[in-house]
Design a protein around this motif. Sequence first.
Motif, PDB file in Angstrom:
ATOM      1  N   ASP A 103      34.315  45.587  47.209  1.00 27.04           N
ATOM      2  CA  ASP A 103      34.405  46.506  46.071  1.00 27.04           C
ATOM      3  C   ASP A 103      35.236  47.713  46.516  1.00 27.04           C
ATOM      4  O   ASP A 103      34.711  48.769  46.846  1.00 27.04           O
ATOM      5  N   TYR A 109      31.683  46.659  41.085  1.00 21.26           N
ATOM      6  CA  TYR A 109      32.157  45.330  40.705  1.00 21.26           C
ATOM      7  C   TYR A 109      33.188  44.853  41.725  1.00 21.26           C
ATOM      8  O   TYR A 109      34.208  45.515  41.940  1.00 21.26           O
ATOM      9  N   ASP A 112      37.244  43.082  40.666  1.00 21.29           N
ATOM     10  CA  ASP A 112      37.429  43.161  39.208  1.00 21.29           C
ATOM     11  C   ASP A 112      38.882  43.534  38.911  1.00 21.29           C
ATOM     12  O   ASP A 112      39.189  44.663  38.571  1.00 21.29           O
ATOM     13  N   TRP A 116      35.865  42.176  33.706  1.00 23.06           N
ATOM     14  CA  TRP A 116      34.627  41.623  34.271  1.00 23.06           C
ATOM     15  C   TRP A 116      33.966  40.665  33.291  1.00 23.06           C
ATOM     16  O   TRP A 116      34.063  40.824  32.069  1.00 23.06           O
ATOM     17  N   LYS A 281      24.090  46.971  37.795  1.00 25.69           N
ATOM     18  CA  LYS A 281      25.520  46.722  37.907  1.00 25.69           C
ATOM     19  C   LYS A 281      25.768  45.572  38.880  1.00 25.69           C
ATOM     20  O   LYS A 281      24.929  45.234  39.701  1.00 25.69           O
ATOM     21  N   ASN A 286      34.210  37.922  38.265  1.00 25.99           N
ATOM     22  CA  ASN A 286      35.496  38.467  37.819  1.00 25.99           C
ATOM     23  C   ASN A 286      36.354  37.453  37.069  1.00 25.99           C
ATOM     24  O   ASN A 286      37.531  37.693  36.824  1.00 25.99           O
ATOM     25  N   TYR A 344      31.775  50.218  31.502  1.00 23.10           N
ATOM     26  CA  TYR A 344      32.850  49.758  32.387  1.00 23.10           C
ATOM     27  C   TYR A 344      34.204  50.137  31.800  1.00 23.10           C
ATOM     28  O   TYR A 344      35.096  50.647  32.506  1.00 23.10           O
TER      29      TYR A 344
END
Length: 542
Positions: A103, A109, A112, A116, A281, A286, A344
């Motif tokens: 990340d 995420y 990503d 997402w 979260k 992805n 997001y």
Amino acid sequence: MIKLFQNTIIVVAILANQFTNYAQNGKISKPELKTEFNWHNLDANIDKINGISTEKAYQTILKDKKSVPVVVAIIDSGIEIDHLELAGKIWINEKEIAGNGIDDDNNGYIDDINGWDFLGNKKGEDLEFETLEMTRELVKYSKLVEPIDALNATKEEKLIIENYKKLKEKHDSKAKELDEQGGRFYIQLYENYQVAKSDIKAEFNVEEVNSEVLDKITLISNEKLQKAKKIFKILEEVNLDEEKLEEGYEYFNALINHGLNEEFNGRNEIVGDDLNNLSEKGYGNNEVEGPNAYHGTHVAGIIGANRNNEIGVKGIADNVKIMALRAVPNGDERDKDVANAIIYAVDNGARVINMSFGKGFSPEKEYVDAALKYAEFKNVLMIHGAGNDNLDLDVEDSFPNKYYKSGETCKTWLDVGATSWKNGDEMMAEFSNYGKKSVDIFAPGVAIYSLGINGKYREMDGTSMASPVVAGVAALIMSYYPRLSALQVKEILMESATKFGNNEVYIPGKTVKSQFKNFSVTGGVVNTYKAIEIAEKMNSKR
């Protein structure tokens, strides 16, 4: 092979007619009339069709003007990001290094790159089907009701019993409606057809089954092939081709076997997140396309398909970056996923969020409200399709919506109803939801030609199409006039709408008429040219 029903020809003919009517009501996209591919972008005076004058805006006010890219988040079923028409139009997270399993931007995420998928897992598996929220609520209340002694119930327990009965009644009514439409028979017919096609292809070693192949099946052929041929002949006689049959199957299968199925729980099997932890979260993956991206891809094309490649279709906004957020399964979306997708989008730079989905219940509305308030505070415009059930949303519940539980209203929210290319009393889409207070504006949503999956194109109906029309115009304004705020752009869209206030039109789903002004706040249809005209003046004053 599953045994065929008696009187199959008669039954299928009736069901084919029912399915056609159902499609016309906006439940399934299969409009009968073919129109100009780009009709929704055309001009009423120049082109003699009720478009929104996008081409006129490009050819006049916007000619030779410069623009900046605008990020538009699409919360939907997934997007085919490698579609030729979306080349160069997909948002890329520049802060993330693709494929390293880290990340990099610390946003919660991993990898990503283009958005997402809130409906997947770390193995790359994706949730396709979900139950309806009504079904989930029914299951919840059935567990609450079970231990209650009805004769000695408290006031709170009586309320639980009452809510359970209402949910049960709605659930059973929907199941009965699907049965009356021949849903289970459609599923069985489709399954029979697939077996028949497979048997014929194997017998004659062919890639497709056509009339020439069917003619080879004679009375001396074995019983299996004769039954297979009979299915093809039945479909031909009632004018039900494979595409129509597949659409019917997909619709009824999703609702009967999954949406209304109290035993189905694909979420736990695939996603495996903690549904009680709404702020969780990182769950999902992805892979933003998902197993069936036709809806989200169509929406993406309306907003931003390449306008300059001389092929296919023209998106409304010529300088957008589309952020793909998969949160809408074949069934009802979860409030948790909707809220997290909104957050997001805001955190990663979206200025417009398109939401072409909705449902009748919202058990975690407070969490969705919090996400909407966050987006409002961060100057993000949210565009939402009003829905396709020809309901008055001033009376009926539909979620998400602009009304917070606190009684306040989200100021950067627009709910969009659908119109067709028709003039006069048939200009309203016969499936569209409406509401003098609840729906803000209308936009084209019938026979909209846009992108399909596998690099193809398709035509669809729905407020799901009307919403991205408005989102596209909003993004276009922001792209050429980036200093304007989300609230200013909303005001521009409302003020510039082509007003049809006193025009008498049919109330969706009814045979009586009312004035167009009674169906939305503006009493009008979005107009790109007029919106750009006002934006130009407003920008000059600044």
